[in-house]
Design a protein around this motif. Structure first.
Motif, PDB file in Angstrom:
ATOM      1  N   ASP A  83       0.714  -1.231   0.247  1.00 31.75           N
ATOM      2  CA  ASP A  83       0.048  -0.165  -0.252  1.00 31.75           C
ATOM      3  C   ASP A  83       1.265   0.919   0.015  1.00 31.75           C
ATOM      4  OD1 ASP A  83      -1.909  -1.540   0.148  1.00 31.75           O
ATOM      5  OD2 ASP A  83      -2.980  -1.824   2.407  1.00 31.75           O
ATOM      6  N   ALA A  84       1.866   1.164   0.751  1.00 34.88           N
ATOM      7  CA  ALA A  84       2.950   2.286   0.870  1.00 34.88           C
ATOM      8  C   ALA A  84       3.648   2.640  -0.263  1.00 34.88           C
ATOM      9  CB  ALA A  84       3.823   2.091   2.025  1.00 34.88           C
ATOM     10  N   TRP A  85       4.335   1.559  -1.190  1.00 36.25           N
ATOM     11  CA  TRP A  85       4.605   1.820  -2.698  1.00 36.25           C
ATOM     12  C   TRP A  85       3.481   2.158  -3.200  1.00 36.25           C
ATOM     13  CZ3 TRP A  85       9.151   2.293  -3.557  1.00 36.25           C
ATOM     14  CH2 TRP A  85      10.769   1.532  -3.031  1.00 36.25           C
ATOM     15  N   ARG A  86       2.665   1.638  -3.389  1.00 35.44           N
ATOM     16  CA  ARG A  86       1.283   2.543  -4.306  1.00 35.44           C
ATOM     17  C   ARG A  86       0.565   3.429  -4.045  1.00 35.44           C
ATOM     18  NH1 ARG A  86      -2.176  -1.458  -2.432  1.00 35.44           N
ATOM     19  NH2 ARG A  86      -2.145  -3.080  -4.428  1.00 35.44           N
ATOM     20  N   ARG A  87       0.721   4.058  -2.643  1.00 37.81           N
ATOM     21  CA  ARG A  87       0.717   5.180  -3.123  1.00 37.81           C
ATOM     22  C   ARG A  87       1.771   6.169  -2.563  1.00 37.81           C
ATOM     23  NH1 ARG A  87      -1.689   2.982   2.090  1.00 37.81           N
ATOM     24  NH2 ARG A  87       0.935   4.184   2.578  1.00 37.81           N
ATOM     25  N   ALA A  88       3.056   5.846  -3.190  1.00 36.74           N
ATOM     26  CA  ALA A  88       4.197   6.222  -3.099  1.00 36.74           C
ATOM     27  C   ALA A  88       3.970   6.272  -4.978  1.00 36.74           C
ATOM     28  CB  ALA A  88       5.562   5.570  -3.128  1.00 36.74           C
ATOM     29  N   THR A  89       4.284   5.287  -5.177  1.00 33.98           N
ATOM     30  CA  THR A  89       3.956   5.337  -7.018  1.00 33.98           C
ATOM     31  C   THR A  89       2.664   5.924  -7.805  1.00 33.98           C
ATOM     32  OG1 THR A  89       4.453   3.034  -7.219  1.00 33.98           O
ATOM     33  CG2 THR A  89       3.415   3.490  -9.135  1.00 33.98           C
ATOM     34  N   GLN A  90       1.398   6.241  -7.213  1.00 28.50           N
ATOM     35  CA  GLN A  90       0.228   7.042  -7.242  1.00 28.50           C
ATOM     36  C   GLN A  90       0.905   8.723  -7.095  1.00 28.50           C
ATOM     37  OE1 GLN A  90      -2.341   5.908  -4.668  1.00 28.50           O
ATOM     38  NE2 GLN A  90      -3.437   4.404  -5.784  1.00 28.50           N
ATOM     39  N   SER A  91       1.653   8.946  -6.201  1.00 23.90           N
ATOM     40  CA  SER A  91       2.525  10.245  -5.983  1.00 23.90           C
ATOM     41  C   SER A  91       3.030  10.869  -7.264  1.00 23.90           C
ATOM     42  CB  SER A  91       2.676   9.984  -4.734  1.00 23.90           C
ATOM     43  OG  SER A  91       1.628  10.003  -3.634  1.00 23.90           O
ATOM     44  N   ALA A  92       3.957   9.595  -7.064  1.00 21.98           N
ATOM     45  CA  ALA A  92       5.176   9.804  -8.530  1.00 21.98           C
ATOM     46  C   ALA A  92       4.457  10.256  -9.725  1.00 21.98           C
ATOM     47  CB  ALA A  92       5.847   8.186  -8.583  1.00 21.98           C
ATOM     48  N   GLU A  93       3.362   9.430  -9.892  1.00 25.89           N
ATOM     49  CA  GLU A  93       2.382   9.334 -11.522  1.00 25.89           C
ATOM     50  C   GLU A  93       2.013  11.356 -10.844  1.00 25.89           C
ATOM     51  OE1 GLU A  93       0.017   6.583 -11.586  1.00 25.89           O
ATOM     52  OE2 GLU A  93       1.735   4.200 -12.025  1.00 25.89           O
ATOM     53  N   ALA A  94       0.942  11.151 -10.319  1.00 25.92           N
ATOM     54  CA  ALA A  94       0.257  12.673  -9.958  1.00 25.92           C
ATOM     55  C   ALA A  94       1.958  13.355 -10.509  1.00 25.92           C
ATOM     56  CB  ALA A  94      -0.401  12.840  -8.861  1.00 25.92           C
ATOM     57  N   ALA A  95       2.832  13.608  -9.863  1.00 24.39           N
ATOM     58  CA  ALA A  95       3.550  14.391  -9.810  1.00 24.39           C
ATOM     59  C   ALA A  95       4.078  14.719 -11.241  1.00 24.39           C
ATOM     60  CB  ALA A  95       4.529  14.189  -9.077  1.00 24.39           C
ATOM     61  N   ALA A  96       4.205  13.487 -11.859  1.00 26.84           N
ATOM     62  CA  ALA A  96       5.151  13.544 -13.550  1.00 26.84           C
ATOM     63  C   ALA A  96       3.838  13.829 -14.112  1.00 26.84           C
ATOM     64  CB  ALA A  96       4.805  11.472 -13.457  1.00 26.84           C
ATOM     65  N   ALA A  97       2.728  13.585 -13.760  1.00 25.81           N
ATOM     66  CA  ALA A  97       1.184  14.007 -14.489  1.00 25.81           C
ATOM     67  C   ALA A  97       1.790  15.531 -14.585  1.00 25.81           C
ATOM     68  CB  ALA A  97       0.286  13.586 -14.927  1.00 25.81           C
ATOM     69  N   GLN A  98       1.883  15.752 -13.229  1.00 28.47           N
ATOM     70  CA  GLN A  98       2.226  17.649 -13.193  1.00 28.47           C
ATOM     71  C   GLN A  98       2.887  18.234 -13.448  1.00 28.47           C
ATOM     72  OE1 GLN A  98       1.663  19.049  -8.990  1.00 28.47           O
ATOM     73  NE2 GLN A  98       1.739  20.783  -9.407  1.00 28.47           N
ATOM     74  N   LEU A  99       3.817  17.559 -13.472  1.00 26.48           N
ATOM     75  CA  LEU A  99       5.373  18.032 -14.789  1.00 26.48           C
ATOM     76  C   LEU A  99       5.221  18.314 -16.262  1.00 26.48           C
ATOM     77  CD1 LEU A  99       8.010  18.832 -14.305  1.00 26.48           C
ATOM     78  CD2 LEU A  99       8.844  16.410 -14.450  1.00 26.48           C
ATOM     79  N   GLN A 100       4.467  16.695 -16.741  1.00 26.13           N
ATOM     80  CA  GLN A 100       3.736  16.992 -17.866  1.00 26.13           C
ATOM     81  C   GLN A 100       2.796  17.521 -18.200  1.00 26.13           C
ATOM     82  OE1 GLN A 100       5.595  13.849 -19.393  1.00 26.13           O
ATOM     83  NE2 GLN A 100       4.810  15.023 -21.752  1.00 26.13           N
ATOM     84  N   GLU A 101       2.401  18.373 -17.429  1.00 30.02           N
ATOM     85  CA  GLU A 101       1.464  19.202 -17.734  1.00 30.02           C
ATOM     86  C   GLU A 101       2.109  20.629 -17.854  1.00 30.02           C
ATOM     87  OE1 GLU A 101      -2.944  21.505 -16.270  1.00 30.02           O
ATOM     88  OE2 GLU A 101      -1.665  19.737 -15.545  1.00 30.02           O
TER      89      GLU A 101
END
Length: 243
Positions: free
Chosen positions: A184-202
């Motif tokens: 769960d912790a890795w999933r949340r970290a992955t989701q956070s990283a994906e959100a940060a990557a999406a924001q950076l992509q934007e």
């Protein structure tokens, strides 16, 4: 537990006299004794008055007390021609082995005061069968207790194994919960990283758009500057051409 005497009768026992070397009939007491779950037949010399003195000691020495285990020693009560006489056939010892039993068979000849007393041999046979049945029950009871102990040990072993399995299961469940928490912790970290990557992509997309707009603006200004320079040169030509 004290021995219980529940059957007794006065008989005469055929005994070899130490003086005459002849057999004589001596009074004896025939008693059935229950001792610690065992039925014993006792043949005891008849107790005489103390005034008999030496005669009492002599007879006691010639006719000692006989003890016969009804279940393991007594073989048969065999009648004689006379209705009041009979023989007890028995093994000399309860520890006699099967191979030597034929050599250890002994007999005691007894005489009852009447045929009615002799008729008690049936009771002896009944007691003998009862004793044998009791011995069999004791053996079965001992075997049942031994089996019960074995089953208790097996049950205890199964309980121990169940406790070990339960402890291992609990440990595995704890590790599984810990692994789930890590996942769960890795999933949340992955989701956070994906959100940060999406924001950076934007943000990168916005930056590219702004860069394109800036490049277009630069090109427009460059063209505008070029046109201005052309007009300036033209004005210069007009001005300087007049002079």
């Amino acid at each position: 537990m004290a021995a219980s005497r529940f059957c007794g009768v006065t008989l005469k026992r055929k005994v070899l006299s130490a003086d005459t070397k002849l057999f004589e009939w001596r009074p004896c007491i025939c008693t059935i004794v229950a001792d610690h779950g065992t039925l014993l037949l006792l043949l005891q010399p008849h107790v005489r008055d103390e005034s008999d003195g030496d005669q009492l000691e002599e007879e006691d020495g010639e006719a000692e007390t006989m003890t016969i285990d009804l279940a393991s020693q007594l073989i048969e009560i065999r009648p004689k021609k006379s209705k009041v006489r009979f023989e007890l056939e028995y093994y000399a010892s309860i520890h006699t082995t099967e191979a030597r039993r034929d050599d250890s068979i002994k007999t005691e000849e007894l005489m009852a005061p009447s045929a009615a007393v002799y008729s008690s041999r049936t009771e002896l046979h009944i007691l003998q069968r009862v004793e044998a049945a009791l011995r069999e029950l004791e053996l079965e009871n001992a075997q049942a207790k031994a089996r019960e102990r074995e089953l208790n040990q097996e049950v205890q072993s199964l309980r121990d194994a169940a406790r070990v399995a339960s402890a291992e299961r609990k440990h595995a469940e704890q590790e599984c919960r810990h692994a789930r928490r890590e996942v769960d912790a890795w999933r949340r970290a992955t989701q956070s990283a994906e959100a940060a990557a999406a924001q950076l992509q934007e943000q990168l997309g916005i930056a590219r758009e702004e860069s394109q707009l800036l490049a277009g603006e630069k090109l427009r200004l460059k063209r505008q500057n070029s046109e201005l320079l052309t007009q300036v040169h033209r004005l210069d030509s007009l001005v300087y051409g007049r002079f």
